[in-house]
Design a protein around this motif. Structure first.
Motif, PDB file in Angstrom:
ATOM      1  N   LYS A 307       0.830  -1.207   0.000  1.00 18.37           N
ATOM      2  CA  LYS A 307       0.000   0.000   0.000  1.00 18.37           C
ATOM      3  C   LYS A 307       0.863   1.256   0.000  1.00 18.37           C
ATOM      4  N   LEU A 310       2.096   2.114  -3.346  1.00 20.02           N
ATOM      5  CA  LEU A 310       1.076   2.616  -4.277  1.00 20.02           C
ATOM      6  C   LEU A 310       0.897   4.132  -4.206  1.00 20.02           C
ATOM      7  N   ASP A 334      -6.136   6.970  -0.412  1.00 21.18           N
ATOM      8  CA  ASP A 334      -6.514   6.100  -1.523  1.00 21.18           C
ATOM      9  C   ASP A 334      -5.601   4.879  -1.594  1.00 21.18           C
ATOM     10  N   ASN A 337      -6.483   2.479   1.264  1.00 20.37           N
ATOM     11  CA  ASN A 337      -7.763   1.801   1.090  1.00 20.37           C
ATOM     12  C   ASN A 337      -7.784   0.840  -0.098  1.00 20.37           C
ATOM     13  N   THR A 338      -6.685   0.691  -0.792  1.00 24.79           N
ATOM     14  CA  THR A 338      -6.601  -0.238  -1.916  1.00 24.79           C
ATOM     15  C   THR A 338      -6.404  -1.666  -1.406  1.00 24.79           C
ATOM     16  N   ASP A 339      -7.147  -2.590  -1.970  1.00 25.36           N
ATOM     17  CA  ASP A 339      -6.977  -4.008  -1.621  1.00 25.36           C
ATOM     18  C   ASP A 339      -5.775  -4.540  -2.396  1.00 25.36           C
TER      19      ASP A 339
END
Length: 384
Positions: A307, A310, A334, A337-339
């Motif tokens: 994460k 990212l 963002d 909160n990304t899987d």
């Protein structure tokens, strides 16, 4: 370098003591199949590396992991695809250390504590380890019990003698803890005290940051950033806490905090293998099975790292420079909160691993094998 490349080069060191029986000061719950000696601890740690691909080193704790032949132990580890990591000293289980070890008023007790570290350095030479990790339990329970300043002087002298015994390729990594087992004042209570001693020792002395060793509400990522700026962050001891030094699985209590820490690591370029920052676990699996607990912990660190990778660094800098508060925060949120689980599953498949390490371990039958085979002897635990 792609996100895949950066994730593939990340390594996480495992603690040998995580595989033995452990508990609180109230009760140790024994589990079937736990290791009976350091050889079996390393065998269990190798299982974590086998299914995650990113845990190639095992920290040892002396005297818990004393053996007669460390060359043989290192060869045993190599045969299982792992190596020996940091060597941890133990200053908290000897009656002589009730009033301190490296800071004790008695020169004889300090000499004994220093000699223990010289023994640890010998273990480092025999196993190929390069890090001597010191957590100091010394401190005071009552005002006036001893001189705060004198204890710092004694500590500086003791550390200097240990540091002088290191080989040129060795590092001394110094941990801190704001309370416990002493409650009025610990002798190394915070990162600043650890850093001051490291700066006095030399350029091969670094601070260890244990994520459970801070007062509630402490901004740990700020400490990470400061130590990286100073070039003195040597290692992490990853775990999670709700109240004190709980030693729960990393990322289980506050995964957002772990992400924020890894964000600082990534932004500073400290994820690279040559950064000198060693990512280690320091946990006790009291009620959960040991090996799956370590696998889950490694996966949690991987997820937080993915994460952090990212975050669009260029866009974040642009938003920060422009004073775009919501935009900058949004970029970070963002990413958080990304899987990233599909991304990590794809990475493992590209490495020839099962995309689900927990499932793969359960299917291996290793847990059933060690329960059947490890019968008799003394199960390893705290002090074993």
């Amino acid at each position: 370098m792609t996100i895949f490349d950066q994730l593939a080069q990340q390594t996480i060191e495992l603690p040998s003591w995580a595989f033995g029986n452990s508990g609180t000061r109230f009760k140790v719950f024994a589990q079937q199949g736990v290791p009976r000696d350091p050889y079996e601890k390393i065998a269990d740690a190798a299982q974590v590396h086998r299914y995650t691909g990113v845990a190639p080193r095992v920290s040892l704790h002396i005297p818990w992991d004393l053996v007669d032949d460390y060359d043989a132990l290192a060869a045993h580890a190599a045969g299982l695809g792992v190596s020996i990591g940091a060597i941890n000293s133990n200053l908290f289980q000897d009656d002589d250390y009730m009033l301190g070890s490296l800071t004790h008023p008695s020169a004889d007790v300090r000499k004994k504590a220093i000699a223990h570290h010289l023994q640890c350095v010998d273990v480092m030479r025999a196993t190929g380890s390069t890090d001597l990790k010191i957590w100091l339990p010394d401190g005071l329970n009552y005002p006036g019990q001893d001189s705060l300043r004198a204890r710092q002087d004694r500590l500086a002298d003791s550390l200097a003698e240990i540091y002088a015994a290191l080989d040129p390729n060795h590092r001394l990594i110094l941990e801190y803890k704001f309370f416990e087992p002493a409650f009025y004042s610990m002798d190394i209570p915070d990162w600043g005290t650890s850093l001051l001693h490291c700066l006095a020792l030399g350029d091969r002395a670094f601070v260890v940051l244990d994520t459970g060793h801070h007062a509630p509400g402490t901004n740990i990522e700020f400490i990470v950033a400061q130590l990286l700026r100073a070039g003195r962050l040597g290692a992490f001891d990853f775990n999670s806490r709700f109240y004190a030094d709980d030693d729960l699985m990393v990322g289980s209590a506050d995964p957002f905090q772990l992400f924020r820490i890894m964000h600082e690591i990534v932004q500073s370029g400290a994820l690279a293998p040559d950064s000198g920052v060693n990512f280690m676990l320091d946990q006790c699996h009291n009620i959960e099975p040991k090996i799956p607990g370590q696998i889950r912990s490694v996966m949690n660190v991987q997820e937080a790292t993915a994460k952090a990778l990212l975050v669009d660094a260029d866009a974040l800098l642009e938003a920060q420079t422009a004073g775009d508060v919501l935009g900058a925060n949004g970029l970070v949120m963002d990413a958080y909160n990304t899987d990233v689980r599909p991304l990590l599953a794809e990475l493992r498949e590209s490495q020839g691993l099962d995309p689900d390490p927990i499932r793969a371990y359960k299917a291996s039958g290793y847990a059933e094998t060690i329960v059947a085979e490890r019968v008799g002897g003394t199960q390893a635990g705290w002090g074993a």
